[in-house]
Design a protein around this motif. Structure first.
Motif, PDB file in Angstrom:
ATOM      1  N   TRP A  75      -9.463   3.747  -7.513  1.00 15.54           N
ATOM      2  CA  TRP A  75      -8.936   2.447  -7.940  1.00 15.54           C
ATOM      3  C   TRP A  75      -7.524   2.198  -7.403  1.00 15.54           C
ATOM      4  CZ3 TRP A  75      -4.460   2.149 -10.665  1.00 15.54           C
ATOM      5  CH2 TRP A  75      -4.053   3.267 -11.417  1.00 15.54           C
ATOM      6  N   VAL A 150     -16.957  -1.077  -5.079  1.00 17.82           N
ATOM      7  CA  VAL A 150     -17.237  -1.615  -6.419  1.00 17.82           C
ATOM      8  C   VAL A 150     -15.965  -2.189  -7.039  1.00 17.82           C
ATOM      9  CG1 VAL A 150     -17.965  -1.020  -8.761  1.00 17.82           C
ATOM     10  CG2 VAL A 150     -19.228  -0.115  -6.808  1.00 17.82           C
ATOM     11  N   ILE A 151     -14.839  -1.481  -6.900  1.00 20.92           N
ATOM     12  CA  ILE A 151     -13.566  -1.998  -7.409  1.00 20.92           C
ATOM     13  C   ILE A 151     -13.237  -3.339  -6.745  1.00 20.92           C
ATOM     14  CG2 ILE A 151     -11.081  -1.595  -7.516  1.00 20.92           C
ATOM     15  CD1 ILE A 151     -12.612   0.131  -9.450  1.00 20.92           C
ATOM     16  N   ASP A 153     -15.360  -5.490  -5.566  1.00 12.19           N
ATOM     17  CA  ASP A 153     -16.261  -6.506  -6.117  1.00 12.19           C
ATOM     18  C   ASP A 153     -15.767  -7.001  -7.474  1.00 12.19           C
ATOM     19  OD1 ASP A 153     -18.017  -6.671  -4.022  1.00 12.19           O
ATOM     20  OD2 ASP A 153     -19.434  -5.211  -4.818  1.00 12.19           O
ATOM     21  N   ILE A 154     -15.243  -6.084  -8.273  1.00 14.89           N
ATOM     22  CA  ILE A 154     -14.722  -6.473  -9.591  1.00 14.89           C
ATOM     23  C   ILE A 154     -13.504  -7.386  -9.426  1.00 14.89           C
ATOM     24  CG2 ILE A 154     -13.635  -5.606 -11.699  1.00 14.89           C
ATOM     25  CD1 ILE A 154     -15.384  -3.099 -11.398  1.00 14.89           C
ATOM     26  N   VAL A 157     -14.614 -10.854  -8.465  1.00 16.16           N
ATOM     27  CA  VAL A 157     -15.102 -11.634  -9.607  1.00 16.16           C
ATOM     28  C   VAL A 157     -13.932 -12.235 -10.378  1.00 16.16           C
ATOM     29  CG1 VAL A 157     -16.284 -11.491 -11.825  1.00 16.16           C
ATOM     30  CG2 VAL A 157     -17.257 -10.367  -9.828  1.00 16.16           C
ATOM     31  N   ILE A 158     -12.898 -11.420 -10.608  1.00 19.41           N
ATOM     32  CA  ILE A 158     -11.723 -11.907 -11.345  1.00 19.41           C
ATOM     33  C   ILE A 158     -11.070 -13.066 -10.599  1.00 19.41           C
ATOM     34  CG2 ILE A 158      -9.423 -11.287 -12.178  1.00 19.41           C
ATOM     35  CD1 ILE A 158     -10.483  -8.427 -12.564  1.00 19.41           C
ATOM     36  N   LYS A 219     -20.738 -13.269 -12.218  1.00 20.33           N
ATOM     37  CA  LYS A 219     -21.312 -13.065 -10.893  1.00 20.33           C
ATOM     38  C   LYS A 219     -22.620 -12.280 -11.033  1.00 20.33           C
ATOM     39  CE  LYS A 219     -19.746 -11.915  -6.214  1.00 20.33           C
ATOM     40  NZ  LYS A 219     -20.652 -10.854  -5.756  1.00 20.33           N
ATOM     41  N   LEU A 222     -23.202  -8.525  -9.942  1.00 22.69           N
ATOM     42  CA  LEU A 222     -22.680  -7.466 -10.801  1.00 22.69           C
ATOM     43  C   LEU A 222     -23.699  -7.078 -11.873  1.00 22.69           C
ATOM     44  CD1 LEU A 222     -18.895  -8.172 -11.426  1.00 22.69           C
ATOM     45  CD2 LEU A 222     -19.937  -6.347 -10.102  1.00 22.69           C
TER      46      LEU A 222
END
Length: 531
Positions: A75, A150-151, A153-154, A157-158, A219, A222
């Protein structure tokens, strides 16, 4: 129209494959070609693209370890890279715009920051396909790369929630209850069997998770990822993954074609496209340095950074959003689309030679490691037979030879978790990457005792890379391998493999060998008839 784009995609994919490039490069060219002749994408193509991405996120979830996302090197690398890259790109574009290099670069710093943020992401589609082709999703660098994706992608989304003003519904909190459904999902998968119901269940869960998240304004992809994570610990997760692989790859063709339909470039766009593409070197350098700072080995940092050195399809989403809001001209949408396409081509081409480059330049790459970060390998002691890859095929070969060779046979596996499991079962195994030159160098004098190397690796590309490492290390013993098709068998033989086992063809011979002794046993005496 449907037939035309399928035909063109096939022809372009076929042609580039003949020159040693992955088919996805041909699909990108097909999209731009169809766009150039005036064809318009239809809803079927876009639906295939969306379905391919949904299935891909679901299959990523099936192999994802959530604990890996919480590691600092995952992260923190992702967050720091995005921040530093965005600042750097703002500085470069501001300077070149002030110098009047191109009128496309004369944009406000807020827009520059938006472009930099969008280009800081790496393509999930491109990276996962590269790692799958090399069978490296379970390797150390593969796990780090997937975690960073994945981080990202998160974070995406934010950003989309904040920029579009679409706040998730209050019902989104109910998604936290999905973890309570895990036992029920596991029972369902256990009872579905192994026939066509299994891939059908995979489709249902992937699309169902996507629709569920979309209903609460989240999203959808996810949702597919999360459902995959819930099934990751099930014994059938690998079987579901393999059942969906062909569908996923087929549908993703629609994604690569759709990029070409975005827009067509003009000659005056060449300069900003070349500028952004050349900055891929900086992107690689940032990832590489950051991972080294978190005490990751030079080889793992190098391979992870190289896999992530491309631009993401998220850049197109941000560009569309910026055009709609008047922040960017429509020309920038074309520039980002072409830059992303070029990054795909360069990334896939270079990554195919990644292990060869490392074998030749390992001293220069590892000189920047922090103390204690360098990977070390166990040395197989008194081993005469090495089995590379301890999956079902490798483990089966080990068990078949164990009675005769005992501890003179040793398995080699790159996944530490699987190594721990195999050792708990009493197998003589060591951690090692077969396509890592340093593994073969670490064996040293013990390499002279090895009479046979058995390659039970799942990917043809990985076996070809391993053969190159064996040659460079000076190994002179015998080599055997497994393959799926006749042309793969011939390719390995041409590269120096002594025996290739085609397990699709020869499993029947093995079955017959195991059953032949039944014919040698006397037939049972018939029971006397009752009087």
């Amino acid at each position: 129209m449907d037939f035309v784009w399928i035909l063109v995609a096939f022809l372009c994919g076929f042609v580039v494959k003949q020159v040693g490039m992955p088919p996805l490069v041909g699909y990108l060219l097909a999209g731009f070609g169809l766009n150039a002749v005036g064809m318009e994408p239809d809803s079927v193509l876009n639906r295939l693209a969306d379905l391919g991405i949904t299935l891909m996120l679901f299959t990523i979830g099936l192999k994802l370890n959530v604990k890996a996302l919480l590691k600092t090197e995952v992260w923190a690398t992702s967050v720091l890279h995005t921040s530093l890259w965005t600042l750097l790109l703002v500085g470069v574009v501001s300077l070149l715009g002030w110098l009047g290099i191109s009128h496309y670069l004369e944009i406000p710093w807020q827009t520059q920051a938006l472009i930099g943020f969008a280009l800081s992401f790496s393509s999930t589609v491109c990276v996962i396909k590269m790692l799958e082709e090399a069978s490296e999703l379970k390797a150390r660098h593969g796990k780090i790369v997937v975690g960073i994706l994945v981080i990202q992608d998160i974070v995406a989304v934010i950003f989309l929630v904040a920029s579009t003003g679409k706040i998730p519904s209050i019902m989104a909190f109910g998604l936290l209850g999905l973890w309570l459904l895990k036992p029920m999902l596991h029972r369902l998968v256990s009872r579905v069997g192994h026939d066509e119901l299994l891939p059908l269940l995979g489709f249902f869960l992937a699309l169902g998770g996507s629709e569920l998240f979309s209903l609460v304004h989240m999203k959808g992809d996810l949702g597919a990822l999360l459902i995959g994570v819930l099934l990751a610990s099930h014994s059938k997760s690998v079987e579901i993954y393999k059942a969906l692989m062909g569908f996923k790859d087929l549908f993703l063709i629609g994604f690569f074609l759709s990029i070409g339909f975005t827009a067509l470039p003009t000659l005056d766009m060449a300069l900003p496209v070349l500028l952004l593409t050349s900055l891929l070197i900086v992107k690689f350098g940032l990832f590489f340095v950051l991972m080294l700072k978190f005490k990751i080995s030079g080889r793992t940092s190098y391979l992870s950074a190289l896999a992530l050195t491309n631009f993401s399809e998220f850049g197109l989403i941000v560009a569309h959003l910026s055009v709609d809001n008047g922040w960017l001209s429509n020309d920038w949408l074309v520039i980002l689309a072409v830059s992303m396409s070029l990054s795909f081509v360069l990334s896939t081409a270079v990554y195919r030679r990644a292990h060869h480059i490392y074998a030749r330049r390992k001293e220069q790459i590892n000189r920047y490691e922090r103390p204690g970060a360098h990977s070390t390998y166990e040395t197989p002691v008194q081993a005469e037979v090495l089995i590379l890859g301890m999956g079902r095929v490798g483990k089966g070969a080990y068990r078949a030879m164990e009675a005769e060779y005992g501890n003179r046979i040793c398995g080699v596996e790159s996944d530490p978790e699987r190594i721990a499991y195999l050792k708990s079962k009493g197998l003589n195994v060591v951690v090692g990457d077969a396509d890592d030159m340093e593994f073969w160098e670490s064996i040293g004098a013990a390499r002279n005792d090895i009479r046979l190397v058995m390659m039970a690796l799942p990917a043809q590309l990985e076996m070809k890379s391993t053969l190159e490492m064996l040659r460079l290390s000076g190994y002179t013993g015998k080599i055997s391998a497994v393959a799926r098709y006749d042309d793969e068998c011939q390719e390995l033989i041409d590269l120096g493999v002594d025996v290739v086992f085609n397990y699709y063809l020869e499993v029947g011979a093995g079955f017959a060998a195991e059953s032949r002794h039944l014919l040698e046993e006397p037939a049972p005496e018939p029971e006397p008839a009752n009087a």
